[in-house]
Design an enzyme around this catalytic site. Structure first.
Site, short mmCIF file in Angstrom:
data_model
loop_
_atom_site.label_atom_id
_atom_site.label_comp_id
_atom_site.label_asym_id
_atom_site.label_seq_id
_atom_site.Cartn_x
_atom_site.Cartn_y
_atom_site.Cartn_z
N PHE A 32 77.49 -1.02 79.04
CA PHE A 32 78.28 -0.03 78.31
C PHE A 32 79.15 0.78 79.27
CE2 PHE A 32 78.34 4.29 76.21
CZ PHE A 32 79.10 3.92 75.10
N SER A 100 71.83 -4.00 81.50
CA SER A 100 71.82 -2.77 80.72
C SER A 100 72.11 -3.06 79.24
CB SER A 100 72.83 -1.79 81.31
OG SER A 100 72.68 -0.50 80.79
N MET A 101 73.18 -2.48 78.66
CA MET A 101 73.53 -2.81 77.29
C MET A 101 73.73 -4.30 77.12
SD MET A 101 76.96 -1.91 75.07
CE MET A 101 77.91 -3.22 75.86
N ASP A 200 65.09 4.13 87.47
CA ASP A 200 66.28 3.86 86.67
C ASP A 200 66.60 5.14 85.90
OD1 ASP A 200 68.21 3.06 84.85
OD2 ASP A 200 67.23 1.15 84.38
N HIS A 230 69.89 1.66 88.70
CA HIS A 230 70.20 0.99 87.44
C HIS A 230 71.07 -0.25 87.61
CE1 HIS A 230 70.82 0.41 83.21
NE2 HIS A 230 72.13 0.55 83.36
#
Length: 262
Positions: A32, A100-101, A200, A230
């Site tokens: 994202f 991630s996303m 994270d 992250h």
């Protein structure tokens, strides 16, 4: 011929594959407000190993926050799914992966298509900020918020566009995507390799807990990344991600071929 980013330009990445791994593909999704730049070293490593690789640039990303505000989670998902289907048609076994996303997007794709495996790096399915439960109303009161930043990031920075602000309407879309991906978890039957950073500041531990709760434990392997934040694909544990994921692709591609010929 490899199509890749020009220096500093967050464009899509595509590699047709070569050698004995050319018949194995992997579609990778960025996160994202990010872009293919955040996973480019990973994509290039796999391409160097001969795998066919596709990393699309999601709508509203790689430009500025105003563009992001005009897109929906369906726009993001459909773009990735189209990239996967195009690569799947050209390979014998096509995996999905994401950061991630991008992990949520990959999981939803894996629930809808018979992929041979899923590779996830710090996959997102939940939020630290509890105010997100009210995001459907907050987006009408506040148009934007400041981006989430880790306190002491160790990953290399990338120029993914002007995202000095995050549209709350887009956070609402992200929340809806996370919900869709979470509900899809029981339908993911493929083997999964998950990399999780010890610290994270963006994605809470509850995301991994959801995956371990709803997916087949015998099909799931979690690899800890003790030294990375992250965006681990650009951090010190990146070689672990690259090497372990390549090993996973080779092994499960062989399993897919064996199952289809038996």
């Amino acid at each position: 011929m490899t199509e890749r980013n020009q220096p500093g330009a967050p464009l899509a990445f595509h590699h047709p594959g070569h050698g004995e791994n050319a018949s194995t593909g992997v579609a990778i999704c960025h996160g994202f407000t990010g872009s293919p730049l955040s996973i480019l070293p990973w994509a290039e490593y796999l391409a160097g190993q001969g795998f066919a690789v596709s990393v699309p640039l999601l709508p509203g990303h790689g430009t500025n926050w105003r563009d992001l505000a005009t897109t929906t989670w369906q726009d993001w998902y459909r773009t990735f799914e189209s990239s996967y289907l195009d690569l799947e048609a050209k390979t014998d076994a096509c995996f999905v992966a994401g950061l991630s996303m991008g992990g949520a997007v990959a999981l939803r794709a894996a629930s809808r298509h018979p992929v041979p495996g899923v590779v996830l790096v710090n996959p997102g399915l939940s939020f630290y900020d509890r105010r997100v439960r009210y995001i459907g109303a907050l987006k009408y009161v506040m148009r934007t918020t400041t981006p989430i930043e880790e306190e002491a990031p160790t990953a290399a920075a990338t120029e993914d566009g002007d995202y000095s602000k995050t549209p709350l309407a887009s956070v609402h879309e992200l929340k809806k995507l996370f919900g869709q991906a979470t509900r899809a978890l029981p339908h993911v039957k493929a083997p999964a390799l998950v990399f999780k950073s010890a610290v994270d500041g963006v994605i809470p531990p509850s995301s991994l807990k959801a995956i371990t709760k709803h997916m087949d434990q015998e099909q799931l392997k979690v690899v800890a990344l003790p030294r990375s934040g992250h965006v681990a694909t650009l951090d010190v544990d990146a070689p672990t991600i690259f090497e372990e994921s390549a090993r996973f692709l080779r092994q499960h591609a062989k399993d897919r071929v064996a199952s289809e010929t038996s």
